[in-house]
Design a protein around this motif. Structure first.
Motif, PDB file in Angstrom:
ATOM      1  N   LYS A   3     -10.504  -1.737   8.775  1.00  0.00           N
ATOM      2  CA  LYS A   3      -9.901  -2.641   7.799  1.00  0.00           C
ATOM      3  C   LYS A   3      -8.796  -1.903   7.061  1.00  0.00           C
ATOM      4  CE  LYS A   3     -11.068  -5.723   3.936  1.00  0.00           C
ATOM      5  NZ  LYS A   3     -10.696  -6.977   4.637  1.00  0.00           N
ATOM      6  N   ASP A   4      -7.680  -2.582   6.817  1.00  0.00           N
ATOM      7  CA  ASP A   4      -6.568  -1.976   6.095  1.00  0.00           C
ATOM      8  C   ASP A   4      -6.967  -1.744   4.643  1.00  0.00           C
ATOM      9  OD1 ASP A   4      -4.973  -1.939   8.327  1.00  0.00           O
ATOM     10  OD2 ASP A   4      -4.073  -3.892   7.915  1.00  0.00           O
ATOM     11  N   LEU A   5      -6.850  -0.505   4.190  1.00  0.00           N
ATOM     12  CA  LEU A   5      -7.197  -0.133   2.828  1.00  0.00           C
ATOM     13  C   LEU A   5      -5.927   0.246   2.064  1.00  0.00           C
ATOM     14  CD1 LEU A   5     -10.305   2.098   3.593  1.00  0.00           C
ATOM     15  CD2 LEU A   5     -10.307  -0.266   2.790  1.00  0.00           C
ATOM     16  N   PRO A   6      -5.900   0.015   0.754  1.00  0.00           N
ATOM     17  CA  PRO A   6      -4.724   0.386  -0.040  1.00  0.00           C
ATOM     18  C   PRO A   6      -4.635   1.895  -0.247  1.00  0.00           C
ATOM     19  CG  PRO A   6      -6.416  -0.533  -1.460  1.00  0.00           C
ATOM     20  CD  PRO A   6      -6.913  -0.689  -0.053  1.00  0.00           C
ATOM     21  N   VAL A   7      -3.997   2.582   0.678  1.00  0.00           N
ATOM     22  CA  VAL A   7      -3.840   4.032   0.600  1.00  0.00           C
ATOM     23  C   VAL A   7      -2.361   4.358   0.758  1.00  0.00           C
ATOM     24  CG1 VAL A   7      -6.149   4.470   1.509  1.00  0.00           C
ATOM     25  CG2 VAL A   7      -4.233   4.286   3.078  1.00  0.00           C
ATOM     26  N   GLY A   8      -2.000   5.552   0.331  1.00  0.00           N
ATOM     27  CA  GLY A   8      -0.616   6.007   0.479  1.00  0.00           C
ATOM     28  C   GLY A   8       0.348   5.203  -0.382  1.00  0.00           C
ATOM     29  N   LYS A   9       1.432   4.749   0.238  1.00  0.00           N
ATOM     30  CA  LYS A   9       2.444   3.986  -0.488  1.00  0.00           C
ATOM     31  C   LYS A   9       1.962   2.590  -0.866  1.00  0.00           C
ATOM     32  CE  LYS A   9       6.286   6.398   1.755  1.00  0.00           C
ATOM     33  NZ  LYS A   9       7.523   6.249   2.571  1.00  0.00           N
ATOM     34  N   ARG A  10       0.926   2.100  -0.213  1.00  0.00           N
ATOM     35  CA  ARG A  10       0.415   0.764  -0.519  1.00  0.00           C
ATOM     36  C   ARG A  10      -0.494   0.752  -1.734  1.00  0.00           C
ATOM     37  NH1 ARG A  10      -2.206  -1.714   4.712  1.00  0.00           N
ATOM     38  NH2 ARG A  10      -2.398  -3.424   3.210  1.00  0.00           N
ATOM     39  N   ALA A  11      -0.853   1.922  -2.238  1.00  0.00           N
ATOM     40  CA  ALA A  11      -1.761   2.013  -3.384  1.00  0.00           C
ATOM     41  C   ALA A  11      -0.966   2.056  -4.684  1.00  0.00           C
ATOM     42  CB  ALA A  11      -2.641   3.251  -3.263  1.00  0.00           C
ATOM     43  N   ASP A  12      -1.425   1.327  -5.694  1.00  0.00           N
ATOM     44  CA  ASP A  12      -0.846   1.353  -7.028  1.00  0.00           C
ATOM     45  C   ASP A  12      -1.970   1.110  -8.030  1.00  0.00           C
ATOM     46  OD1 ASP A  12      -1.367  -1.360  -6.782  1.00  0.00           O
ATOM     47  OD2 ASP A  12       0.712  -1.882  -6.362  1.00  0.00           O
ATOM     48  N   GLN A  13      -1.610   0.805  -9.270  1.00  0.00           N
ATOM     49  CA  GLN A  13      -2.606   0.620 -10.304  1.00  0.00           C
ATOM     50  C   GLN A  13      -3.472  -0.609 -10.068  1.00  0.00           C
ATOM     51  OE1 GLN A  13      -3.227   2.861 -12.488  1.00  0.00           O
ATOM     52  NE2 GLN A  13      -4.839   1.743 -13.598  1.00  0.00           N
ATOM     53  N   GLU A  14      -2.928  -1.633  -9.416  1.00  0.00           N
ATOM     54  CA  GLU A  14      -3.659  -2.871  -9.188  1.00  0.00           C
ATOM     55  C   GLU A  14      -4.320  -2.924  -7.817  1.00  0.00           C
ATOM     56  OE1 GLU A  14      -4.277  -4.972 -11.411  1.00  0.00           O
ATOM     57  OE2 GLU A  14      -2.923  -4.299 -12.980  1.00  0.00           O
ATOM     58  N   ASN A  15      -3.787  -2.218  -6.847  1.00  0.00           N
ATOM     59  CA  ASN A  15      -4.332  -2.199  -5.483  1.00  0.00           C
ATOM     60  C   ASN A  15      -4.708  -0.764  -5.149  1.00  0.00           C
ATOM     61  OD1 ASN A  15      -3.548  -5.112  -4.388  1.00  0.00           O
ATOM     62  ND2 ASN A  15      -1.794  -4.319  -5.520  1.00  0.00           N
ATOM     63  N   ARG A  16      -5.988  -0.483  -5.213  1.00  0.00           N
ATOM     64  CA  ARG A  16      -6.430   0.894  -5.003  1.00  0.00           C
ATOM     65  C   ARG A  16      -7.926   0.920  -4.700  1.00  0.00           C
ATOM     66  NH1 ARG A  16      -8.580   2.853 -10.041  1.00  0.00           N
ATOM     67  NH2 ARG A  16      -8.366   1.269 -11.672  1.00  0.00           N
ATOM     68  N   ILE A  17      -8.377   2.092  -4.276  1.00  0.00           N
ATOM     69  CA  ILE A  17      -9.793   2.349  -4.047  1.00  0.00           C
ATOM     70  C   ILE A  17     -10.358   2.952  -5.324  1.00  0.00           C
ATOM     71  CG2 ILE A  17     -11.469   3.622  -2.676  1.00  0.00           C
ATOM     72  CD1 ILE A  17      -9.542   3.541  -0.350  1.00  0.00           C
ATOM     73  N   THR A  18     -11.311   2.271  -5.921  1.00  0.00           N
ATOM     74  CA  THR A  18     -11.851   2.716  -7.204  1.00  0.00           C
ATOM     75  C   THR A  18     -13.048   3.645  -7.068  1.00  0.00           C
ATOM     76  OG1 THR A  18     -13.269   0.755  -7.329  1.00  0.00           O
ATOM     77  CG2 THR A  18     -11.067   0.598  -8.309  1.00  0.00           C
TER      78      THR A  18
END
Length: 440
Positions: free
Chosen positions: A149-164
């Protein structure tokens, strides 16, 4: 339109299988045992301490001192130890609110091994291959996991889209990592699809009112009215499971009372657990795919309000009044438990909301006996387990019994007899002034 109102924050989980070496498996096992032991020590400390000295700060100080003095507790990372403390306090809050029972000790055998990683920044998740990803586990190092599954990592991660955060969980198939993901998504538009009623069964898993029934794709070879308890295993796996169960039975009979379980018997039990876990994974996969298709296609999904706990009660009875057809009822109870209707309803609840639809419940009594064509309930219309033939002299409609029940479910909703929409689970709290057995 205001952009902030058109978006909503979602929290979901994603579970992936880890690929660990033997040394890494031993390290994670040690951390899991340390986390379970820390829970037990914390529970003993909490229950023995006077009420006026119980506090979060005092528990945190006790945990720090224990980790500095006990070597086998120090293998657990500090953040994971704090997660154990947070989970323990949340368990007491749930008890005080009437949502759960009093926390107890965790046994070594009956407790699932797990380790929490509360900080998402400690994971440092990266994708290294089309099928593989890498994550950092404190005091373990970099490990590989299956990328499904695509996870919000790297450039796709920000304050709203991230692994908590994440949690390491062990089952019969090995160690897995369950990521906690936060994302900001646009609110779904109201679904414009049709309405559908669903009846859950054993022979026909999900009967839909429009005739688009959902089958397992794994037909049973047993006679009509009997369910295959191992329908998610192929013939080779079923034969292997039967042989393992017979082998375990023979070795269990040879073991004397009071003797420890032999290594061979434990290995046999582990093999049985692996086959059972494989069947469970296949069942969950089918449920996810089926419920996703239903949520995408229909705007309103109507189900029965089933009390599964009462449905799977044993028919053994008492010594004075013994039950009838105990073996048949036991097989039916196993089949109902294997279908996991509650898990299907849970998936439908959040998936319909995610796609702009709604989920409603209707009362279950009478849906399987009423004729969906004429509306009359005539005795003797239910012929067997899978056939319904209306005995009313002016009707005579015949069809699948589960399909007839699904049409009745939708009819109850359209006539205004739906219960409270199942958008969320109600919390049953104790009356004010009533405290549990163990007070604060």
């Amino acid at each position: 339109m205001n952009t902030e109102r058109a978006q909503e924050r979602r929290h979901f989980g994603h579970r992936a299988r880890l690929t660990l070496t033997r040394a890494q498996i031993q390290l994670v096992d040690d951390q899991a045992h340390a986390a379970r032991s820390l829970w037990n020590l914390l529970h003993a400390w909490w229950t023995m301490l006077p009420k006026d000295k119980r506090s979060l700060a005092a528990a945190d100080t006790a945990i720090r001192q224990a980790r500095s003095e006990i070597d086998w507790l120090a293998v657990l990372p500090a953040q994971a130890a704090q997660a154990v403390l947070k989970t323990y306090f949340q368990a007491w809050k749930n008890c005080w609110d009437g949502c759960a029972d009093v926390p107890t000790f965790k046994a070594r055998i009956r407790t699932a091994m797990s380790v929490d990683i509360p900080q998402g920044r400690d994971l440092k998740v990266t994708r290294v291959h089309r099928r593989w990803g890498m994550a950092n586990i404190p005091k373990i190092g970099r490990v590989r996991f299956r990328w499904t599954k695509d996870l919000p990592v790297g450039k796709r991660a920000d304050q709203e889209n991230r692994i908590t955060g994440a949690r390491l969980v062990k089952d019969a198939l090995g160690w897995h990592i369950a990521f906690r993901v936060q994302s900001l998504r646009a609110r779904p538009e109201p679904h414009t699809g049709p309405d559908v009623g669903i009846d859950a069964g054993v022979n026909l898993p999900l009967a839909l009112s429009d005739g688009n029934h959902q089958y397992h794709g794994r037909p049973s070879r047993l006679p009509d009215g009997q369910a295959d308890r191992d329908k998610w295993l192929n013939l080779r796996e079923k034969a292997k499971l039967l042989g393992l169960e017979q082998r375990a039975c023979r070795r269990e009979q040879q073991r004397k009372r009071g003797d420890k379980t032999s290594r061979r018997l434990r290995h046999t039990y582990d093999q049985i657990k692996q086959l059972r876990a494989t069947a469970t994974r296949r069942a969950v996969d089918w449920q996810h795919k089926t419920t996703t298709g239903i949520a995408k296609r229909y705007a309103t999904v109507v189900i029965e309000q089933l009390h599964i706990k009462s449905m799977v009660k044993s028919a053994r009875g008492t010594v004075e009044e013994p039950g009838r057809n105990v073996a048949q009822k036991s097989g039916l109870n196993r089949s109902i438990s294997q279908e996991a209707w509650g898990r299907t309803v849970t998936m439908l609840r959040y998936k319909t909301a995610r796609h702009g639809g709604t989920l409603h419940r209707v009362p279950a009594p009478g849906t399987s006996r009423r004729c969906s064509a004429c509306g009359f309930t005539t005795p003797g219309s239910r012929e067997g387990q899978a056939t319904f033939v209306c005995k009313h002299p002016d009707c005579g409609w015949s069809g699948n019994a589960d399909w007839n029940a699904a049409r009745n479910v939708l009819h109850l909703y359209r006539t205004g007899r739906a219960l409270v929409p199942a958008a969320g689970r109600a919390v049953v709290r104790r009356p004010r002034g009533v405290k549990p057995a163990t007070a604060r």
